[in-house]
Every structure is written in structure tokens, then in C-alpha cells.
Design an enzyme around this catalytic site. Structure first.
Site, PDB file in Angstrom:
ATOM      1  N   PRO A  88      37.816  35.930  43.174  1.00 24.33           N
ATOM      2  CA  PRO A  88      37.426  36.716  41.896  1.00 24.33           C
ATOM      3  C   PRO A  88      36.924  34.951  40.997  1.00 24.33           C
ATOM      4  O   PRO A  88      35.798  34.905  39.340  1.00 24.33           O
ATOM      5  CB  PRO A  88      38.679  36.670  40.716  1.00 24.33           C
ATOM      6  N   GLU A 115      47.416  35.686  45.925  1.00 20.23           N
ATOM      7  CA  GLU A 115      47.112  35.219  44.138  1.00 20.23           C
ATOM      8  C   GLU A 115      45.691  33.957  44.249  1.00 20.23           C
ATOM      9  O   GLU A 115      44.870  33.994  43.742  1.00 20.23           O
ATOM     10  CB  GLU A 115      47.914  34.103  43.703  1.00 20.23           C
ATOM     11  N   ARG A 153      21.323  47.426  53.540  1.00 19.35           N
ATOM     12  CA  ARG A 153      19.740  47.935  53.661  1.00 19.35           C
ATOM     13  C   ARG A 153      19.127  47.507  53.498  1.00 19.35           C
ATOM     14  O   ARG A 153      17.456  48.155  53.769  1.00 19.35           O
ATOM     15  CB  ARG A 153      20.762  48.545  52.327  1.00 19.35           C
ATOM     16  N   ASP A 168      13.614  50.750  43.738  1.00 21.21           N
ATOM     17  CA  ASP A 168      14.415  50.081  43.175  1.00 21.21           C
ATOM     18  C   ASP A 168      14.449  49.345  42.064  1.00 21.21           C
ATOM     19  O   ASP A 168      13.821  48.847  42.043  1.00 21.21           O
ATOM     20  CB  ASP A 168      15.177  49.856  44.210  1.00 21.21           C
TER      21      ASP A 168
HETATM   22  C1  9D3 Z   1      45.992  36.095  37.220  1.00 24.09           C
HETATM   23  C2  9D3 Z   1      44.560  35.498  37.795  1.00 24.09           C
HETATM   24  N1  9D3 Z   1      44.009  36.141  39.112  1.00 24.09           N
HETATM   25  C3  9D3 Z   1      42.171  35.544  38.761  1.00 24.09           C
HETATM   26  C4  9D3 Z   1      41.562  36.676  38.245  1.00 24.09           C
HETATM   27  C5  9D3 Z   1      44.546  36.186  40.031  1.00 24.09           C
HETATM   28  C6  9D3 Z   1      44.088  37.222  41.236  1.00 24.09           C
HETATM   29  C7  9D3 Z   1      43.612  38.366  40.829  1.00 24.09           C
HETATM   30  C8  9D3 Z   1      42.716  39.659  41.751  1.00 24.09           C
HETATM   31  C9  9D3 Z   1      43.561  36.625  42.660  1.00 24.09           C
HETATM   32  C10 9D3 Z   1      42.716  37.627  43.110  1.00 24.09           C
HETATM   33  C11 9D3 Z   1      42.646  38.812  42.713  1.00 24.09           C
HETATM   34  C12 9D3 Z   1      42.107  40.064  44.008  1.00 24.09           C
HETATM   35  N2  9D3 Z   1      40.588  39.970  44.381  1.00 24.09           N
HETATM   36  C13 9D3 Z   1      39.706  39.651  44.647  1.00 24.09           C
HETATM   37  O1  9D3 Z   1      40.517  38.657  45.736  1.00 24.09           O
HETATM   38  C14 9D3 Z   1      38.408  39.447  44.692  1.00 24.09           C
HETATM   39  C15 9D3 Z   1      37.673  39.991  43.396  1.00 24.09           C
HETATM   40  C16 9D3 Z   1      37.681  40.586  42.550  1.00 24.09           C
HETATM   41  O2  9D3 Z   1      39.206  41.024  41.753  1.00 24.09           O
HETATM   42  N3  9D3 Z   1      37.165  40.971  41.156  1.00 24.09           N
HETATM   43  C17 9D3 Z   1      35.494  40.321  41.632  1.00 24.09           C
HETATM   44  N4  9D3 Z   1      35.383  40.728  42.890  1.00 24.09           N
HETATM   45  C18 9D3 Z   1      36.231  40.169  43.699  1.00 24.09           C
HETATM   46  S1  9D3 Z   1      36.020  40.021  45.250  1.00 24.09           S
HETATM   47  C19 9D3 Z   1      37.259  39.397  45.698  1.00 24.09           C
END
Ligand code: 9D3
Length: 244
Positions: A88, A115, A153, A168
Site C-alpha cells: 500500500p 503490517e 493482455r 481502449d
Molecule cells: C494501518 C496501516 N496500513 C497501511 C495503509 C497497514 C496495511 C494495510 C494493508 C498493511 C498492509 C496491507 C495489505 N495490503 C497490501 O498488501 C497491498 C495493497 C493495498 O492494501 N491497497 C492497494 N494496493 C495494495 S498492493 C498490496
């Protein structure tokens, strides 16, 4: 193109990769997708992939050793892969980045869980951290599927007709005009008359204007980058658009 997916849930990928365009591309040897279980690179009895964070706090952190071992193993094979961590905190995936990734011969996609991942692994072993958008998932697996589908794709031969990716949405920088098919009248809900007129010039103009209108209403940010004609700009100004 070869994808290696590193995950603690390898079976998550079984069914989605057996459907549609991706399945066909795998069958045609245009695409190879391997899933590797991160737990196979652990050496303790519990096959541990996570641990508590130094400094304290909520949640668990992915350990560096299994990740590093897995990469070490994967990097023995050629060609040299680009290493992507789904996270994220990553750069948000956009079509121009998808196009760049499609030029690679080999991608390793690491699916985060918990986390986060030990920062030393990211610093020394990861080429690119990727997010798929500003919302919270439970892990990187679904996000990895998004990357694989978007990139696959664009591989030559994966879509039957090589012309279609460029028709597209996003290739002209606008959202698409609305589509209709038979019947022309469904419970009194009618297809716009212009589409039944057979006047192709008029239809083309209507579709362009519909594209401009829906983009103005839903994604005005896209209009700043889209190539617009003088006529397009006149039409948009009539809708109330103010460029800058
Ligand atoms: C409270 C802090 N969080 C960060 C925003 C912790 C957290 C949330 C979600 C840590 C890991 C995750 C798991 N998400 C992913 O691994 C992830 C993800 C996502 O949550 N949103 C958009 N793209 C991606 S790519 C990997």
C-alpha cells in the site's frame, strides 16, 4: 513472459489463472506463471514467515530471511528478473506503467501480508513497490492478480486482435461513449435514434461528444492530458468546462 509470484497463499492463484485470456496465453506458451510458497523457504518447525516489530506496536512484519532465500533461488535462472513488491506504500499502478512492465521478460511479484515487510529487504532487493489504489486490502495477492492481468493482455499475441488494446479507454485519454445492442426498444427504453440513423459521420460526432461529456462529468482530471481538438474544446466549454 514469465511471472513468478511469491506468496504464503499460492492456491489463491489457482482458479483465476485458469480462466479467459490468461489461461489461453498460458496454453499458447506466451505466458508462464509460477506460484511459489514463501513457507518453502523457511527452515524452522513452524515455517515462520512473520515476527514482531522492533520498537513495538501493532501487527506483525514479514521476516527477511525467507524472502531473501526465495529471491536467491529465483535469480539463479535467466533472464534477470525485475522484483516487484505489492504494497500500500507503493507507486499507484497506471496504464503507462503497465506498458513499461509489459516490455520486461521476467517479473517477480511478491505479495505482502501482515503490517508490512522488513525494510532492509525492500531497500536491498526490491526494484519497484506497487499499489493498485487508495483502499485497504488484506494482502498483496489480489493486487498481484491485477498487475498480471493488466500486463498480460499487452503481450503480443495474447489478445486475438493486435489492434484492440489501442482502442481502449485511456489510449485516447477519454472515457468511453455508451454502447447499445439489440433490441432497439426494451420495455420502452430506447436506443438513441442517432445510432439507428446509419449516418456514420453523425454517429462518430455523437460518440466523441458522449466521450467528452462522460469524462467531463466523472473524470475531469483526464481532460487536462487528453488530446483535444478545437471542436472538442468548444463542445466542452458549452458544458461548462473551464480549462485551467
Ligand atoms: C494501518 C496501516 N496500513 C497501511 C495503509 C497497514 C496495511 C494495510 C494493508 C498493511 C498492509 C496491507 C495489505 N495490503 C497490501 O498488501 C497491498 C495493497 C493495498 O492494501 N491497497 C492497494 N494496493 C495494495 S498492493 C498490496
Amino acid at each position: 513472459m514469465i511471472f513468478d509470484i511469491l506468496t504464503i497463499f499460492p492456491s489463491f492463484f489457482d482458479s483465476p489463472l485458469k480462466e479467459g485470456v490468461i489461461h489461453k496465453a498460458i496454453e499458447a506458451d506466451l505466458l508462464k506463471i509460477r506460484t511459489l510458497n514463501l513457507r518453502d523457504y523457511t527452515h524452522d518447525r513452524h515455517r515462520t514467515t512473520d515476527d514482531r516489530p522492533y520498537g513495538g506496536g501493532e501487527g506483525m512484519v514479514m521476516k527477511i530471511e525467507p524472502l531473501f532465500k526465495a529471491l536467491e533461488d529465483l535469480k539463479k535462472a535467466l533472464p534477470a528478473p525485475k522484483v516487484i513488491l505489492m504494497s500500500p506504500r507503493g507507486q499507484v499502478l497506471k496504464q503507462n506503467l503497465v506498458e513499461d512492465l509489459a516490455k520486461e521478460e521476467r517479473l517477480i511479484i511478491i505479495c505482502g501480508r501482515y503490517e508490512g515487510v522488513d525494510e532492509r529487504f525492500i531497500e536491498h532487493c526490491v526494484d519497484l513497490e506497487l499499489s493498485i489504489g487508495d483502499y485497504i486490502l488484506s494482502g498483496g495477492e489480489t493486487a498481484a492478480l491485477v498487475v498480471i492481468e493488466a500486463v498480460s493482455r499487452l503481450i503480443p499475441g495474447v489478445l486475438g486482435c493486435p489492434a484492440s488494446p489501442h482502442k481502449d479507454s485511456f489510449s485516447n485519454g477519454l472515457l468511453e461513449y455508451p454502447h447499445y445492442t439489440r433490441p432497439a426498444d426494451f420495455k420502452g427504453w430506447r436506443v438513441p435514434d442517432v445510432l439507428l440513423s446509419g449516418d456514420h459521420k453523425k454517429i462518430e460526432k455523437w460518440r466523441r461528444q458522449q466521450s467528452l461529456k462522460v469524462t467531463y462529468e466523472r473524470r475531469p482530471d483526464l481532460l487536462k492530458k487528453a488530446p483535444l481538438s478545437i471542436e472538442d474544446i468548444k463542445y466542452l466549454k458549452g458544458l461548462g468546462w473551464k480549462a485551467e
